[in-house]
Motif scaffolding. Structure first.
Motif, PDB file in Angstrom:
ATOM      1  N   ALA A   1      51.352 -36.983 122.856  1.00 14.35           N
ATOM      2  CA  ALA A   1      52.358 -38.314 121.866  1.00 14.35           C
ATOM      3  C   ALA A   1      51.965 -38.549 121.151  1.00 14.35           C
ATOM      4  CB  ALA A   1      52.828 -38.329 123.507  1.00 14.35           C
TER       5      ALA A   1
ATOM      6  N   VAL B   1      61.121 -43.658 120.831  1.00 15.13           N
ATOM      7  CA  VAL B   1      59.914 -44.285 121.306  1.00 15.13           C
ATOM      8  C   VAL B   1      59.391 -46.080 120.820  1.00 15.13           C
ATOM      9  CG1 VAL B   1      58.677 -41.823 120.757  1.00 15.13           C
ATOM     10  CG2 VAL B   1      59.238 -42.775 119.126  1.00 15.13           C
TER      11      VAL B   1
ATOM     12  N   ARG C   1      52.452 -48.264 120.094  1.00 13.74           N
ATOM     13  CA  ARG C   1      51.540 -48.518 120.851  1.00 13.74           C
ATOM     14  C   ARG C   1      50.131 -49.493 121.113  1.00 13.74           C
ATOM     15  NH1 ARG C   1      50.797 -42.987 124.217  1.00 13.74           N
ATOM     16  NH2 ARG C   1      50.474 -42.335 121.972  1.00 13.74           N
TER      17      ARG C   1
END
Length: 341
Positions: free
Chosen positions: A169, A197, A201
């Motif tokens: 990912a 999403v 991150r």
């Protein structure tokens, strides 16, 4: 690294992205560029090819037939090498893969997802450069290519014209980064929302590396991270963050890094930078006002951060991406059908 000369203005023609699928390709990662870049308002034309234009075997028990032949690599603005099953990796790239890569025009941006970095390494495209790959494959990568500066703790590495990403990912993170680099944070965030999403991150691949299970009496720092996001204009020193989490500074720092892959300071810098980019694109606030909004004492501090992290000043970033978005809005207005009263 993001440099002023790499800023790309929006044009009417979409940017051609060619995804190279080799035998043993992972089907999930093969589809990431089309799904993520395809959510960026028609800014990208994503096509798939194989080394010889014929169907390739996936590691999922089926074959994939590419929609274009390898000659499409010659017209690519960006080439992304999809990953293959580690069991099929060899230290020397297959001749057909080398022949396909040889079709790429000089100056073309090249990227890889997961074990696709092995293909770039075998072709000599990563020699003496920083790179990453899946953390489980890192020992083999180092053994085969000791002259490459591997960092398996990050989700992706941007070395200008060559980018590599970590496992699975992380290809999503890479593609969102390409959108941010090409068209700004607002479009990247929009694409992330469409694909459900996270736009960015926290931390890196280090947070996914296997570690001993934490003691049951430890607590998460997630509530404190959310609390800090609502107060980016405040100093937020480490003792204050630790007090909010009801931990000692040592425990908080250790737990924070275990959960995010970065230190509290590094995490705050990233959040403040993202907030500053958003404001530069979407508001009329001055650089001084934006600096204050994200907790910097002076605009000079923001300029220093952006030059260090992105290689561009706040003014240059704003001129590029606000102009880019204005051009896109004008184009949409021209193409939109007239309303019928």
């Amino acid at each position: 690294m993001f440099h002023p000369q790499d800023l790309r203005a929006t044009s009417t023609a979409p940017h051609r992205v060619v995804v190279l699928a080799l035998d043993g390709v992972y089907p999930f990662e093969l589809g990431i560029p089309s799904r993520i870049l395809g959510a960026a308002d028609d800014r990208y034309d994503v096509v798939v090819t194989s080394a010889d234009g014929r169907p390739v075997r996936t590691n999922g028990g089926f074959t994939v037939t590419p929609d274009r032949g390898p000659e499409v690599l010659e017209s690519a603005g960006t080439v992304i090498v999809a990953p293959v099953d580690p069991g099929g990796l060899t230290q020397q790239a297959p001749p057909e893969a080398l022949a396909a890569l040889a079709r790429i025009a000089p100056g073309t941006r090249i990227a890889s997802i997961c074990t696709g970095g092995f293909v770039l390494a075998a072709a000599g495209l990563l020699d003496h450069r920083p790179a990453t790959t899946h953390w489980e494959c890192a020992p083999l990568f180092r053994k085969w290519y000791p002259h490459i500066r591997l960092d398996e703790s990050v989700l992706f590495v941007d070395d200008g014209d060559v980018l590599t990403s970590a496992g699975a990912a992380s290809g999503i993170d890479l593609c969102l980064h390409l959108i941010r680099t090409d068209h700004g944070i607002r479009l990247a965030n929009s694409a992330a929302r469409r694909c459900v999403v996270p736009p960015f991150r926290e931390g890196g691949q280090a947070q996914y590396i296997e570690r001993p299970i934490p003691q049951a009496d430890t607590t998460s720092t997630s509530a404190t991270r959310q609390w800090a996001l609502e107060r980016l204009g405040e100093p937020l020193p480490l003792p204050q963050l630790a007090r909010h989490a009801h931990m000692s500074m040592r425990t908080f720092s250790r737990r924070f890094r275990d959960e995010t892959g970065v230190t509290p300071r590094q995490w705050l810098i990233r959040q403040r930078l993202d907030r500053a980019l958003h404001l530069l694109e979407t508001s009329e606030l001055t650089v001084d006002q934006i600096a204050a909004e994200i907790g910097f004492a002076t605009a000079a501090s923001l300029r220093q951060l952006m030059n260090a992290e992105l290689g561009v000043s706040p003014g240059a970033y704003r001129r590029t991406f606000q102009a880019s978005q204005s051009s896109a809005r004008i184009q949409e207005d021209v193409e939109a059908p007239s309303a019928v009263g």
